[in-house]
Structure formats: C-alpha cells, structure tokens
Scaffold this motif. Structure first.
Motif, PDB file in Angstrom:
ATOM      1  N   UNK A 234       0.804  -1.217   0.000  1.00 37.26           N
ATOM      2  CA  UNK A 234       0.000   0.000   0.000  1.00 37.26           C
ATOM      3  C   UNK A 234       0.842   1.276   0.000  1.00 37.26           C
ATOM      4  N   UNK A 235       2.144   1.163   0.244  1.00 34.36           N
ATOM      5  CA  UNK A 235       3.061   2.306   0.205  1.00 34.36           C
ATOM      6  C   UNK A 235       4.034   2.123  -0.951  1.00 34.36           C
ATOM      7  N   UNK A 236       4.056   3.089  -1.873  1.00 39.53           N
ATOM      8  CA  UNK A 236       4.985   3.022  -2.993  1.00 39.53           C
ATOM      9  C   UNK A 236       5.839   4.290  -2.975  1.00 39.53           C
ATOM     10  N   UNK A 237       7.166   4.164  -2.752  1.00 38.38           N
ATOM     11  CA  UNK A 237       8.026   5.356  -2.757  1.00 38.38           C
ATOM     12  C   UNK A 237       7.888   6.099  -4.077  1.00 38.38           C
ATOM     13  N   UNK A 238       7.936   7.421  -4.006  1.00 35.64           N
ATOM     14  CA  UNK A 238       7.837   8.247  -5.195  1.00 35.64           C
ATOM     15  C   UNK A 238       8.928   9.315  -5.146  1.00 35.64           C
ATOM     16  N   UNK A 239       9.034  10.061  -6.210  1.00 30.85           N
ATOM     17  CA  UNK A 239      10.113  11.049  -6.303  1.00 30.85           C
ATOM     18  C   UNK A 239       9.801  12.300  -5.496  1.00 30.85           C
ATOM     19  N   UNK A 240      10.826  13.093  -5.292  1.00 32.28           N
ATOM     20  CA  UNK A 240      10.673  14.379  -4.641  1.00 32.28           C
ATOM     21  C   UNK A 240      10.719  14.289  -3.129  1.00 32.28           C
ATOM     22  N   UNK A 241      10.656  15.442  -2.525  1.00 34.98           N
ATOM     23  CA  UNK A 241      10.691  15.530  -1.079  1.00 34.98           C
ATOM     24  C   UNK A 241      10.389  16.944  -0.646  1.00 34.98           C
ATOM     25  N   UNK A 242      10.520  17.185   0.626  1.00 31.87           N
ATOM     26  CA  UNK A 242      10.316  18.524   1.177  1.00 31.87           C
ATOM     27  C   UNK A 242      11.171  18.663   2.428  1.00 31.87           C
ATOM     28  N   UNK A 243      11.182  19.860   2.988  1.00 33.75           N
ATOM     29  CA  UNK A 243      11.974  20.117   4.183  1.00 33.75           C
ATOM     30  C   UNK A 243      11.102  20.802   5.226  1.00 33.75           C
ATOM     31  N   UNK A 244      11.167  20.309   6.451  1.00 32.91           N
ATOM     32  CA  UNK A 244      10.483  20.916   7.591  1.00 32.91           C
ATOM     33  C   UNK A 244      11.552  21.467   8.534  1.00 32.91           C
ATOM     34  N   UNK A 245      11.390  22.705   8.952  1.00 34.48           N
ATOM     35  CA  UNK A 245      12.381  23.311   9.842  1.00 34.48           C
ATOM     36  C   UNK A 245      12.496  22.573  11.173  1.00 34.48           C
ATOM     37  N   UNK A 246      11.480  21.821  11.569  1.00 33.92           N
ATOM     38  CA  UNK A 246      11.494  21.119  12.852  1.00 33.92           C
ATOM     39  C   UNK A 246      11.902  19.655  12.713  1.00 33.92           C
ATOM     40  N   UNK A 247      11.458  19.004  11.634  1.00 39.63           N
ATOM     41  CA  UNK A 247      11.664  17.554  11.510  1.00 39.63           C
ATOM     42  C   UNK A 247      12.754  17.165  10.522  1.00 39.63           C
ATOM     43  N   UNK A 248      13.082  18.021   9.575  1.00 36.29           N
ATOM     44  CA  UNK A 248      14.134  17.715   8.609  1.00 36.29           C
ATOM     45  C   UNK A 248      13.586  17.404   7.232  1.00 36.29           C
ATOM     46  N   UNK A 249      14.293  16.538   6.505  1.00 36.85           N
ATOM     47  CA  UNK A 249      13.949  16.194   5.121  1.00 36.85           C
ATOM     48  C   UNK A 249      12.949  15.041   5.077  1.00 36.85           C
ATOM     49  N   UNK A 250      11.893  15.241   4.274  1.00 37.71           N
ATOM     50  CA  UNK A 250      10.853  14.219   4.105  1.00 37.71           C
ATOM     51  C   UNK A 250      10.944  13.590   2.729  1.00 37.71           C
ATOM     52  N   UNK A 251      10.530  12.339   2.666  1.00 36.55           N
ATOM     53  CA  UNK A 251      10.351  11.675   1.379  1.00 36.55           C
ATOM     54  C   UNK A 251       8.874  11.330   1.246  1.00 36.55           C
ATOM     55  N   UNK A 252       8.414  11.111   0.019  1.00 36.35           N
ATOM     56  CA  UNK A 252       6.989  10.924  -0.240  1.00 36.35           C
ATOM     57  C   UNK A 252       6.671   9.532  -0.769  1.00 36.35           C
ATOM     58  N   UNK A 253       5.390   9.179  -0.618  1.00 36.94           N
ATOM     59  CA  UNK A 253       4.877   7.886  -1.055  1.00 36.94           C
ATOM     60  C   UNK A 253       3.547   8.093  -1.774  1.00 36.94           C
ATOM     61  N   UNK A 254       3.290   7.231  -2.754  1.00 34.65           N
ATOM     62  CA  UNK A 254       1.940   7.047  -3.273  1.00 34.65           C
ATOM     63  C   UNK A 254       1.278   6.018  -2.375  1.00 34.65           C
ATOM     64  N   UNK A 255      -0.030   6.139  -2.197  1.00 30.16           N
ATOM     65  CA  UNK A 255      -0.795   5.147  -1.453  1.00 30.16           C
ATOM     66  C   UNK A 255      -1.618   4.330  -2.436  1.00 30.16           C
TER      67      UNK A 255
END
Length: 153
Positions: free
Chosen positions: A58-79
């Motif tokens: 049910x979780x498929x890694x996908x491209x791209x990411x984002x940055x949160x000043x509190x938590x750091x670098x995020x990666x994304x998934x398709x559901x």
C-alpha cells in the motif's frame, strides 16, 4: 477539548494509543493503536503511523521531497488501495532531527486524498489547503492554518 491555539511552537511529539485507520479504494490500508501525534500551534494534529501498520503493497516510494524546519527532510509515497492510487499522499522522515527521532520511518498522510481516515472510529476532516496534513476531530478546536490567507499566522 484541545485548542490548536494552545499547541506549542516548536511542535511537540506525543505518543497515542488511539486507534487510527485509513481506507483507500474501499480497503483498509492502515490500522494501528501505536501512532504518534505532532502538535503545532494553529494546526490540527498530524498523525504518524508505524510502517508495519500499512498493508503490504500500500506504500509506494515516489520522487521528490520537502523540508520541515522542525523535523528535517521528508520523502513521499503514493498510497495504493483496491484499484485506487493516491499520488504523493504520504510522507516520512527517514532521518529526522533529534527532537523527532521517535517518528523515524513512520508515515503521515493527507486525509483528504484517501477515502477516509478514522481516529477511534470518528471520521476525521482534513486540514484545509494543499500543504498541511493535519486531521481534525471533534476533540480539537481551531482556528486552524491552511485556508487562504492563514499561511502567515
């Protein structure tokens, strides 16, 4: 009753044993009583589920990411659920900042991009806006960031 205005900044991480369930494509794709909530001023809680709460596939890694000043670098998934794909609808912090180390690898998701999310069998309302991923339940009151004109609070 909790008030989002009383949540701290920087955000606080809080463990929860409430049942959290996610439905997509008519199927339950995640179910757990071992989640974390991130509580931040003027945001409804964001819920982070352990990866083992998700149905295999049910979780498929996908491209791209984002940055949160509190938590750091995020990666994304398709559901993936049933015959439905919700693109870039979930994210995780593989190597978060020390204050958020407990949620390393845990997965959060946008409630508005799946069929339904539940906390203790109450269907949540998604936080407004395209960026924020908070879940609104009857025990949390706003105002909440996310609607047009609220990003600068």
């Amino acid at each position: 009753m909790e008030r989002a205005a009383d949540y701290p900044r920087p955000p606080r991480l809080e463990r929860s044993s409430r049942r959290v369930r996610v439905v997509l494509g008519g199927e339950t794709i995640a179910d757990t009583t071992d989640a974390w909530r991130v509580l931040e001023t003027f945001h409804p809680p964001s819920w982070y589920l352990p990866p083992e709460a998700f149905r295999p596939g049910s979780l498929r890694p996908t491209s791209g990411g984002s940055f949160c000043e509190w938590k750091g670098h995020a990666r994304y998934f398709d559901l993936i659920g049933g015959q439905t794909s919700a693109l870039r609808s979930a994210w995780s912090y593989p190597d978060p900042t020390p204050a958020f180390a407990a949620i390393a690898g845990h997965v959060a998701l946008y409630a508005g991009r799946v069929d339904a999310c539940f906390v203790d069998e109450e269907q949540v309302r998604p936080q407004e806006g395209p960026f924020y991923g908070g879940w609104i339940t009857s025990d949390v009151e706003g105002p909440f960031k996310g609607a047009p004109g609220t990003e600068g609070w």
